[in-house]
Design a protein around this motif. Sequence first.
Motif, PDB file in Angstrom:
ATOM      1  N   MET A   1      51.191  31.378 -39.229  1.00  0.00           N
ATOM      2  CA  MET A   1      51.268  29.673 -39.200  1.00  0.00           C
ATOM      3  C   MET A   1      52.641  29.296 -39.293  1.00  0.00           C
ATOM      4  SD  MET A   1      49.394  26.632 -41.638  1.00  0.00           S
ATOM      5  CE  MET A   1      49.673  25.133 -41.141  1.00  0.00           C
ATOM      6  N   GLU A   2      53.065  28.372 -38.390  1.00  0.00           N
ATOM      7  CA  GLU A   2      54.532  28.042 -38.200  1.00  0.00           C
ATOM      8  C   GLU A   2      54.938  26.869 -39.278  1.00  0.00           C
ATOM      9  OE1 GLU A   2      56.388  25.224 -34.820  1.00  0.00           O
ATOM     10  OE2 GLU A   2      56.662  27.278 -34.248  1.00  0.00           O
ATOM     11  N   GLU A   3      55.943  27.108 -39.762  1.00  0.00           N
ATOM     12  CA  GLU A   3      56.501  26.073 -41.042  1.00  0.00           C
ATOM     13  C   GLU A   3      56.691  24.640 -40.239  1.00  0.00           C
ATOM     14  OE1 GLU A   3      56.628  26.397 -44.325  1.00  0.00           O
ATOM     15  OE2 GLU A   3      56.290  28.443 -44.391  1.00  0.00           O
ATOM     16  N   ALA A   4      56.326  23.762 -41.070  1.00  0.00           N
ATOM     17  CA  ALA A   4      56.575  22.273 -40.799  1.00  0.00           C
ATOM     18  C   ALA A   4      58.004  21.969 -41.115  1.00  0.00           C
ATOM     19  CB  ALA A   4      55.540  21.538 -41.088  1.00  0.00           C
ATOM     20  N   TRP A   5      58.674  20.896 -40.793  1.00  0.00           N
ATOM     21  CA  TRP A   5      59.768  20.133 -41.072  1.00  0.00           C
ATOM     22  C   TRP A   5      59.210  19.439 -42.270  1.00  0.00           C
ATOM     23  CZ3 TRP A   5      64.619  21.290 -39.932  1.00  0.00           C
ATOM     24  CH2 TRP A   5      64.735  22.217 -39.043  1.00  0.00           C
ATOM     25  N   LEU A   6      59.677  19.476 -43.531  1.00  0.00           N
ATOM     26  CA  LEU A   6      59.377  18.663 -44.708  1.00  0.00           C
ATOM     27  C   LEU A   6      60.620  17.891 -45.108  1.00  0.00           C
ATOM     28  CD1 LEU A   6      57.349  21.462 -46.566  1.00  0.00           C
ATOM     29  CD2 LEU A   6      56.639  19.698 -45.175  1.00  0.00           C
ATOM     30  N   PRO A   7      60.374  16.910 -45.814  1.00  0.00           N
ATOM     31  CA  PRO A   7      61.499  16.021 -46.594  1.00  0.00           C
ATOM     32  C   PRO A   7      62.302  16.917 -47.390  1.00  0.00           C
ATOM     33  CG  PRO A   7      59.299  14.803 -46.515  1.00  0.00           C
ATOM     34  CD  PRO A   7      59.042  16.072 -46.344  1.00  0.00           C
ATOM     35  N   ASP A   8      63.708  16.541 -47.372  1.00  0.00           N
ATOM     36  CA  ASP A   8      64.531  17.502 -48.046  1.00  0.00           C
ATOM     37  C   ASP A   8      64.955  16.801 -49.203  1.00  0.00           C
ATOM     38  OD1 ASP A   8      66.249  19.879 -48.112  1.00  0.00           O
ATOM     39  OD2 ASP A   8      67.935  18.384 -48.354  1.00  0.00           O
ATOM     40  N   LEU A   9      65.398  17.129 -50.416  1.00  0.00           N
ATOM     41  CA  LEU A   9      65.616  16.820 -51.646  1.00  0.00           C
ATOM     42  C   LEU A   9      67.106  15.801 -51.323  1.00  0.00           C
ATOM     43  CD1 LEU A   9      68.710  18.279 -52.502  1.00  0.00           C
ATOM     44  CD2 LEU A   9      67.329  20.152 -53.102  1.00  0.00           C
ATOM     45  N   LEU A  10      67.737  16.089 -50.145  1.00  0.00           N
ATOM     46  CA  LEU A  10      68.892  15.013 -50.015  1.00  0.00           C
ATOM     47  C   LEU A  10      68.351  13.478 -49.658  1.00  0.00           C
ATOM     48  CD1 LEU A  10      71.290  17.346 -48.073  1.00  0.00           C
ATOM     49  CD2 LEU A  10      71.350  16.554 -50.426  1.00  0.00           C
ATOM     50  N   GLY A  11      66.990  13.274 -49.419  1.00  0.00           N
ATOM     51  CA  GLY A  11      66.515  12.135 -49.114  1.00  0.00           C
ATOM     52  C   GLY A  11      66.941  11.513 -47.552  1.00  0.00           C
ATOM     53  N   GLY A  12      66.545  10.557 -47.404  1.00  0.00           N
ATOM     54  CA  GLY A  12      66.886   9.797 -46.170  1.00  0.00           C
ATOM     55  C   GLY A  12      66.034  10.553 -44.957  1.00  0.00           C
ATOM     56  N   ARG A  13      66.947  10.543 -43.962  1.00  0.00           N
ATOM     57  CA  ARG A  13      66.465  11.425 -42.708  1.00  0.00           C
ATOM     58  C   ARG A  13      66.325  12.835 -42.730  1.00  0.00           C
ATOM     59  NH1 ARG A  13      69.797   8.113 -39.826  1.00  0.00           N
ATOM     60  NH2 ARG A  13      70.323   9.890 -38.520  1.00  0.00           N
ATOM     61  N   PHE A  14      66.962  13.277 -43.880  1.00  0.00           N
ATOM     62  CA  PHE A  14      67.129  14.743 -43.917  1.00  0.00           C
ATOM     63  C   PHE A  14      65.938  15.557 -44.204  1.00  0.00           C
ATOM     64  CE2 PHE A  14      71.489  13.465 -45.089  1.00  0.00           C
ATOM     65  CZ  PHE A  14      72.168  14.354 -44.611  1.00  0.00           C
ATOM     66  N   ALA A  15      65.638  16.732 -43.264  1.00  0.00           N
ATOM     67  CA  ALA A  15      64.388  17.445 -43.564  1.00  0.00           C
ATOM     68  C   ALA A  15      64.851  18.694 -43.538  1.00  0.00           C
ATOM     69  CB  ALA A  15      63.805  16.993 -42.369  1.00  0.00           C
ATOM     70  N   GLN A  16      63.895  19.606 -44.092  1.00  0.00           N
ATOM     71  CA  GLN A  16      64.176  20.936 -44.252  1.00  0.00           C
ATOM     72  C   GLN A  16      63.037  21.883 -43.891  1.00  0.00           C
ATOM     73  OE1 GLN A  16      63.093  23.198 -47.732  1.00  0.00           O
ATOM     74  NE2 GLN A  16      63.811  21.543 -49.036  1.00  0.00           N
ATOM     75  N   ARG A  17      63.311  23.005 -43.375  1.00  0.00           N
ATOM     76  CA  ARG A  17      62.296  24.052 -42.711  1.00  0.00           C
ATOM     77  C   ARG A  17      62.476  25.518 -43.479  1.00  0.00           C
ATOM     78  NH1 ARG A  17      60.370  24.119 -36.333  1.00  0.00           N
ATOM     79  NH2 ARG A  17      59.110  26.038 -36.610  1.00  0.00           N
ATOM     80  N   THR A  18      61.563  26.355 -43.774  1.00  0.00           N
ATOM     81  CA  THR A  18      61.802  27.474 -44.376  1.00  0.00           C
ATOM     82  C   THR A  18      61.533  28.484 -43.282  1.00  0.00           C
ATOM     83  OG1 THR A  18      60.764  26.729 -46.528  1.00  0.00           O
ATOM     84  CG2 THR A  18      60.851  29.223 -45.871  1.00  0.00           C
ATOM     85  N   LEU A  19      62.427  29.544 -43.202  1.00  0.00           N
ATOM     86  CA  LEU A  19      62.633  30.467 -42.075  1.00  0.00           C
ATOM     87  C   LEU A  19      62.067  31.842 -42.777  1.00  0.00           C
ATOM     88  CD1 LEU A  19      65.894  29.640 -40.784  1.00  0.00           C
ATOM     89  CD2 LEU A  19      63.729  28.944 -39.776  1.00  0.00           C
ATOM     90  N   HIS A  20      60.921  32.451 -42.487  1.00  0.00           N
ATOM     91  CA  HIS A  20      60.609  33.773 -42.989  1.00  0.00           C
ATOM     92  C   HIS A  20      61.170  34.798 -42.416  1.00  0.00           C
ATOM     93  CE1 HIS A  20      57.566  31.946 -45.742  1.00  0.00           C
ATOM     94  NE2 HIS A  20      57.357  30.965 -44.490  1.00  0.00           N
ATOM     95  N   LEU A  21      61.888  35.888 -43.416  1.00  0.00           N
ATOM     96  CA  LEU A  21      62.758  36.869 -42.585  1.00  0.00           C
ATOM     97  C   LEU A  21      62.107  38.160 -43.240  1.00  0.00           C
ATOM     98  CD1 LEU A  21      66.278  35.110 -43.538  1.00  0.00           C
ATOM     99  CD2 LEU A  21      64.865  34.946 -41.310  1.00  0.00           C
ATOM    100  N   GLY A  22      60.934  38.111 -43.544  1.00  0.00           N
ATOM    101  CA  GLY A  22      60.424  39.577 -44.295  1.00  0.00           C
ATOM    102  C   GLY A  22      60.588  39.746 -45.615  1.00  0.00           C
TER     103      GLY A  22
END
Length: 319
Positions: A1-22
Amino acid sequence: MEEAWLPDLLGGRFAQRTLHLGSDDEGEVVATVVRLLPSWPASWTGSLRDVDVLYVHGWSDYFFQTGLAQWWAERGARFYALDLRKYGRSLRPGQTPGYVSSLTEYDADIAAALSVMGRGENPGRRLVLLGHSTGGLTLSLWAARHPGVASALVLNSPWLEFQAGAWGREALSPLVAARARWDPLGTHPVVDLGFYTRAQREVGTLPDSPDGWRPERGFPTRPGWLKAVLDGHDTVARGIEVGCPALVLLSKRSSSPLSWRPEMIETDSVLVVDDIARAATRLGRLVTIARIEGALHDVFLSRQPARDESYRVMAEWMR
């Protein structure tokens, strides 16, 4: 399942996404991309509206420089920052912080980041690589191995040479390599006395960090990791071609890291900037070196006058 963009701890319009590398012998390996997209007007009218930026942090660090991201986004660029494996947002319990045995291991992190940035879907967009300290070394070597991918390379106090200079590096490298073969995860004596962290706090540009992400005296260094860095320095010393124009931003002066001095709030107390300037000339055929009066090791976390000058130089160079 593809990871979604989630709110980041920096707040505002910053978002984060996890990249799985094995995985490796310490468990699951991930990297994390943080993004800030431009507002609707900037994305249509900004001078850098056709630019994607990929930022990579330095040693014992993670991405938190919101002002830097906003500077690019205000000009229409799509800004992405990569917390590399075993750093910051990507550090998992039981992992050795920051550890790799070769800087080429980060090729997977960078490739995954470029994929979620949609680089393959938008061939007309320019890519700007933006690296600080060890991240600057990593991106310089990556660009040389991937010619034609980046349109520009912006380096913020890149760690292109060992603090003891070329002679010190050449003398130390065989000893480090020998130990890396039989004790890659051993520890070295702590040499970071915390003065750079203190300088940033006195300047007022260092926010509170989640526990363990940015220790005051840095992560413990390991022989395997140090060999990887020294190998990178040696590669730069022999000359590389990053394949695009490069801007190198440095403080005008260095200061000794061995005792606290007031000038540490307006100098680089991590690197020997004169040695870095010399090493920068070996990055390729078109390199601009800018020395910023009053700048810290991270020029964008300096006092306001040096910070403003760093942004002015970068804006002029990008034009």
